[in-house]
Design a protein around this motif. Sequence first.
Motif, PDB file in Angstrom:
ATOM      1  N   GLY A   1      -4.852   5.158  -7.515  1.00  0.00           N
ATOM      2  CA  GLY A   1      -3.848   4.343  -6.509  1.00  0.00           C
ATOM      3  C   GLY A   1      -2.710   4.874  -6.479  1.00  0.00           C
TER       4      GLY A   1
ATOM      5  N   TYR B   1      -0.964  -5.318   3.272  1.00  0.00           N
ATOM      6  CA  TYR B   1      -0.520  -6.376   2.180  1.00  0.00           C
ATOM      7  C   TYR B   1      -1.523  -6.386   1.171  1.00  0.00           C
ATOM      8  CZ  TYR B   1       3.358  -8.347   4.901  1.00  0.00           C
ATOM      9  OH  TYR B   1       4.583  -8.593   5.409  1.00  0.00           O
ATOM     10  N   ARG B   2      -0.866  -6.454  -0.050  1.00  0.00           N
ATOM     11  CA  ARG B   2      -1.932  -6.643  -1.182  1.00  0.00           C
ATOM     12  C   ARG B   2      -2.344  -8.013  -1.397  1.00  0.00           C
ATOM     13  NH1 ARG B   2      -0.307  -3.548  -6.739  1.00  0.00           N
ATOM     14  NH2 ARG B   2      -2.183  -4.096  -7.947  1.00  0.00           N
TER      15      ARG B   2
ATOM     16  N   ARG C   1      -6.207  -2.082  -6.205  1.00  0.00           N
ATOM     17  CA  ARG C   1      -5.553  -3.080  -5.225  1.00  0.00           C
ATOM     18  C   ARG C   1      -6.688  -3.611  -4.005  1.00  0.00           C
ATOM     19  NH1 ARG C   1      -2.209   1.896  -5.190  1.00  0.00           N
ATOM     20  NH2 ARG C   1       0.078   1.423  -5.876  1.00  0.00           N
TER      21      ARG C   1
ATOM     22  N   PHE D   1       2.920   1.398  -1.583  1.00  0.00           N
ATOM     23  CA  PHE D   1       2.682   2.236  -2.680  1.00  0.00           C
ATOM     24  C   PHE D   1       3.899   2.899  -3.287  1.00  0.00           C
ATOM     25  CE2 PHE D   1      -0.108   1.936   0.666  1.00  0.00           C
ATOM     26  CZ  PHE D   1      -1.622   1.743   0.226  1.00  0.00           C
TER      27      PHE D   1
ATOM     28  N   GLU E   1       2.627  -3.796   0.764  1.00  0.00           N
ATOM     29  CA  GLU E   1       2.331  -2.683  -0.221  1.00  0.00           C
ATOM     30  C   GLU E   1       2.992  -1.321   0.576  1.00  0.00           C
ATOM     31  OE1 GLU E   1       2.101  -0.653  -2.993  1.00  0.00           O
ATOM     32  OE2 GLU E   1       1.051  -2.626  -3.372  1.00  0.00           O
TER      33      GLU E   1
ATOM     34  N   ARG F   1     -10.686  -2.174  -0.683  1.00  0.00           N
ATOM     35  CA  ARG F   1     -10.543  -2.098  -2.113  1.00  0.00           C
ATOM     36  C   ARG F   1     -10.429  -0.761  -2.630  1.00  0.00           C
ATOM     37  NH1 ARG F   1     -13.912  -5.322  -6.584  1.00  0.00           N
ATOM     38  NH2 ARG F   1     -15.350  -3.686  -6.281  1.00  0.00           N
TER      39      ARG F   1
ATOM     40  N   LEU G   1      -6.387  -4.490  -0.158  1.00  0.00           N
ATOM     41  CA  LEU G   1      -5.381  -4.564   0.816  1.00  0.00           C
ATOM     42  C   LEU G   1      -5.978  -5.206   2.061  1.00  0.00           C
ATOM     43  CD1 LEU G   1      -4.441  -0.809   0.118  1.00  0.00           C
ATOM     44  CD2 LEU G   1      -3.037  -2.950  -0.513  1.00  0.00           C
TER      45      LEU G   1
END
Length: 502
Positions: free
Chosen positions: A232, A176-177, A165, A190, A188, A161, A167
């Motif tokens: 993030g 993958y989120r 997010r 970004f 994901e 985390r 992940l």
Amino acid sequence: MAPVCVRRFTGRCRKVPHDAPGGSVTTHTPPRFDPTRVPHLLGSFAPVTEEVDVAELEVTGEIPAALDGLYLRNGPNPRFTPIGSYMYPIDGDGMLHGVWLSEGRARYRNRFVRTPALEAEERAGRALWGGLESMIMPDAEQVGPALAGTFRDLPDINVVRHGGRMLALAESACPYRIGAGLETLGSEDFAGALPAGITAHPKIDPVTGEMVVFCYGLEPPYLTWSVIGRDGAVTRGPTTVEGVDEPMMIHDMALTGRYAVLVLAPAFFDLDAAMAGGSFLAWRPDRGTRVVLIPRDGGAPRWAADEAFWLWHTVNAHDDGPGADAPVVLDYVQWSRLTVGDAPGAAQDPVSGGLARARIDPAAGTMTRTLLDDARVEFPRIDDRLIGRRHRYTALATSTGRTDLLPGEYDAVRFHDARTGTARIWDAGDLSVGEPVFAPEPGTDSEERGYWLTFATDRTDGASWFLVVPAEDPASGPVARARIPVRVPLGLHGCWLPADGG
């Protein structure tokens, strides 16, 4: 002849011509494969296919009231019986197993990481992709043009985390989120800043909040590193590590206040050999092992080299003094060679290893290595609040030697004290234990004020448990055991996510 887009371990496509016999894309005739004879598909490793929710777990002992949050673990778990090949721990769909703790109570949920490939196989009711070594890929008629001729996404190794997010992480691809209920929210990249993705072991600096990541690929640039800020957002996009001119497998990294630390062992990808029916990963010990120190301020990398050794996992690293030329101390689990798949040269001699330390001199370009503990260990973890700084305690899965265990299977937890050089052991008996994860006691900063969390499965009856082991006296064993009413297969990496977001 039709082109295949090989899009695994890289964010780009490499077109490879081949035939497509039997309505399924494959680059060579796969060997005869019998999944019932693959040890890592049996026993404590056997996959489960049901997604379940258990509102209240039966607890023996007492879960400390200070534990308020989620223990979450990822691991390879094929949704359907594999075809072509299966190579643990690389192959397998990701499955997340979560235990929520609050006020001394525990609940459980598991969910697959729902990739496009997994959903396509669910529509077909069977496996369509083979394992990485078999190179079996479905055609457009089976899965549509977007997925045809590509390797499947495998976000099955780790979960973190950061920056709002959660992940699920693959070996080297876009993660993958994951939502708060373990639902899959999608791939994901970004906001397009990291299109090739990241590897399974980024490191989060507890002081700056930055997450430092790297990515390796089958095509140039073969190795890049990046930085994701506390919020993030990507603050440094993919930056090429000069001096890497072949595709290599690099599983983990370490972090200091000054450097990102990467160990480049001589495990090379050989796509041409794989297309011809050989191994896609070759162990070449004559090439030796190199360590690269990448200055986090963007300076030129510093290199050191030694005889060949392999590592899956680092423990931690720190700068041993001020100044750019101060040595770097790296603790890690060392192996004498790579032990995965049929890598040529990797099965000729017995494997040895243990908990090791490397002292790297960036000015001289040298390193010295010391074996701290020669016990068979893996899955090392520390108090993550000390990443990049000196730590005292390392918890590792280990084996007692009483019974034959598979690679990746352990029946004890070893707690190594770097200050005294001694170790304490909790013998799990008939339980096969996983990676221990530290959950600090809120409001304290001591490595001994908290708990080590893990899953364990009984080898005699398949029963699975969630364990809470006190850090102040870990050899005494769990203060609480929560019975999971379904089996939790042995898996890989996890994390403790406090409810307060810390």
